[in-house]
Design an enzyme around this catalytic site. Structure first.
Site, PDB file in Angstrom:
ATOM      1  N   LYS A 125       0.764  -1.312  -0.130  1.00  0.00           N
ATOM      2  CA  LYS A 125      -0.089   0.042   0.038  1.00  0.00           C
ATOM      3  C   LYS A 125       0.671   1.423  -0.026  1.00  0.00           C
ATOM      4  CE  LYS A 125      -4.175   1.793   2.388  1.00  0.00           C
ATOM      5  NZ  LYS A 125      -5.135   1.629   3.257  1.00  0.00           N
TER       6      LYS A 125
ATOM      7  N   ASP B 284     -16.521   0.153  -1.129  1.00  0.00           N
ATOM      8  CA  ASP B 284     -15.465  -0.303  -1.606  1.00  0.00           C
ATOM      9  C   ASP B 284     -14.365  -0.472  -0.528  1.00  0.00           C
ATOM     10  OD1 ASP B 284     -15.441   2.731  -1.832  1.00  0.00           O
ATOM     11  OD2 ASP B 284     -13.379   2.547  -1.790  1.00  0.00           O
TER      12      ASP B 284
END
Length: 495
Positions: free
Chosen positions: A120, A259
């Site tokens: 990430k 999401d």
């Protein structure tokens, strides 16, 4: 060096066994992470590495740190950015996708479970839109701290395998140190993953994704008479239990978009998350949640709304299973109608355990609600009030002790129906009521120290939160609520 020129290294052995990369390429974009100039390891999660069957020494080596930073690609990795859509604060966006995340591949852990390994903050992807694809150090430290604390609480969650600094600034309101988090999840499938294909009218894509999710997370559904309905039931049940666990800990996710709602039932995407201190059901920390859509008390409703969006995407498959559109819609409604019972059952059982009650009796829910109302009126700390019930210190949390005293008498009368508050019950209560949570002001202290290159406070906080239910000598300050001048009332996404 361009992203496509990232060198491959064979010395760091992940033993990748990738399945998502075998799906049609409309499910993702193949893209490698973008190299960084000077990666430095901040933290490696040794216990998690062992569970995943990874060699910690290899990961901590210079070559391993380059893999964790995205500057090298380990052998067997098939880097990609996942495609998905999503409702963000109620507004549908047809294409979101991994704009700053890179799925390196999948490993089979020592427990036999398949796990995603994802970076990430690994650089731009085709889904980055106008973003830089990077992460600042602060949000990386926050996610490491909070996700690992959630794991220690026993809450289904993504995990943090490693945090590295990049030696490269990122620019938000100001220049900040860059970092990359290595995130581990049983998968990164989201409600938004299904919305991506449904929004395009791609029923075949929805079907392929549902079959994949069933095989990976709900294999029992494949044997059911109605597999897609069984799949929907499974996701609803897991998410009902998950939100109940959040509520029992005073956790506020902060950005419960579709999401950010996982198909596996794990807590995912720790952005402006926080733990409530003084009990107030309207509590919001996220700087972008100006209307309180994802306030503490709204989380069950928000999850039901998100699951309704999942059910919408599955309607074509449910219609086929049930034989008509009318019957398919009725099946979806029936499944969604079970959420409230699952959630309330898990929440009520959890609160009974927090109060030391082992038998279900009429009036228990009212007893809990009465305590919560008195906590709100008395400004009582959520965590320490429940912890203090076993230690005899809960009364100290209230501005006016008389309000607690009246409730305590009723509680003790209820306990007497089960033999009173025995030592065994007190120990059981301490096992479900944490002494330590990631309090906002402590997390902020850690971030500020890390920004100056001092990761000692980060290490200390992570160590304390690894045993949140145990009293730890010398660590009492980590249990204390923030003083007025220490309070952190707003948290940020960091994107």
């Amino acid at each position: 060096m361009s992203p496509t020129e990232v060198p491959t290294i064979g010395g760091v052995r992940f033993n990748f066994e990738n399945s998502y990369a075998r799906l049609p390429e409309k499910f993702y974009a193949r893209v490698a992470p973008t190299p960084v100039p000077a990666p430095r390891l901040v933290k490696l999660n040794l216990k998690l590495a062992e569970r995943l069957g990874l060699d910690s020494a290899e990961l901590a080596s210079p070559e391993g740190v380059e893999v964790l930073a995205g500057s090298r690609v380990a052998a067997g990795s098939e880097p990609l950015a996942m495609a998905y859509a999503g409702h963000q604060f109620g507004n549908f966006v047809r294409q979101l996708g991994d704009g700053r995340a890179n799925l390196l591949g999948e490993v089979i852990g020592r427990d036999g479970v398949r796990y995603d390994i994802q970076l990430k903050g690994a650089g731009r992807t085709p889904f980055s839109r106008n973003g830089d694809g990077r992460a600042a150090l602060g949000p990386v430290l926050r996610e490491y701290i909070v996700s690992e604390a959630m794991a220690a609480f026993g809450v289904p969650t993504t995990r943090a395998l490693a945090a590295v600094t990049t030696g490269q600034p990122v620019y938000r309101e100001t220049s900040l140190p860059g970092a990359v988090l290595t995130r581990v999840a049983t998968s990164h499938l989201r409600v938004g993953s299904f919305q991506y294909f449904f929004g395009q009218g791609d029923v075949d894509g929805v079907r392929t994704l549902a079959d994949y999710a069933i095989a990976r997370h709900y294999p029992e559904a494949k044997q059911a008479a109605r597999p897609y309905r069984a799949f929907l039931d499974g996701v609803i049940a897991r998410q009902g239990h998950l939100v109940a666990q959040w509520m029992l800990l005073g956790f506020i996710h902060g950005v419960m978009n579709t999401d950010n709602t996982s198909i596996s039932g794990e807590t995912i995407d720790y952005g402006p998350c926080a733990f409530m201190e003084a009990y107030d059901p309207r509590t919001v920390f996220s700087s972008i949640d100006r209307q309180g859509r994802y306030a503490y008390s709204n989380q069950p409703h928000a999850m039901h709304w998100n699951l309704t969006r999942l059910a919408e995407t599955l309607l074509p498959l449910l219609n086929e299973e049930e034989g008509s559109a009318e019957a398919g819609l009725a099946s979806a409604h029936e499944a969604l109608g079970r959420f409230e019972g699952v959630y309330e059952g898990a929440r009520d059982a959890g609160f009974r355990a927090k109060l030391g009650l082992t038998e279900e009796r009429g009036g228990d829910v009212a007893l809990v609600e009465d305590l919560l109302q008195r906590m709100e009126a008395g400004g009582a700390d959520f965590t320490l009030t429940f912890r203090g019930l076993a230690d005899g210190t809960a009364r100290e949390m209230f501005r006016e002790a008389a309000g607690f005293d009246a409730w305590e008498r009723v509680w003790r009368e209820r306990l007497e129906l089960e033999g009173g508050l025995s030592k065994e019950k007190m120990e059981a209560m301490r096992g479900v009521n944490p002494a330590y949570i990631p309090r906002n002001h402590r997390v902020e202290e850690v971030i500020q120290a890390g920004m100056m290159g001092d990761f000692g406070p980060f290490e200390e906080l992570v160590k304390v939160l690894a045993r949140p239910y145990e009293e730890q000598v010398g660590m009492e300050r980590f249990a204390e609520p923030a003083k007025a001048d220490e309070a952190v009332l707003r948290t940020f996404c960091g994107t």
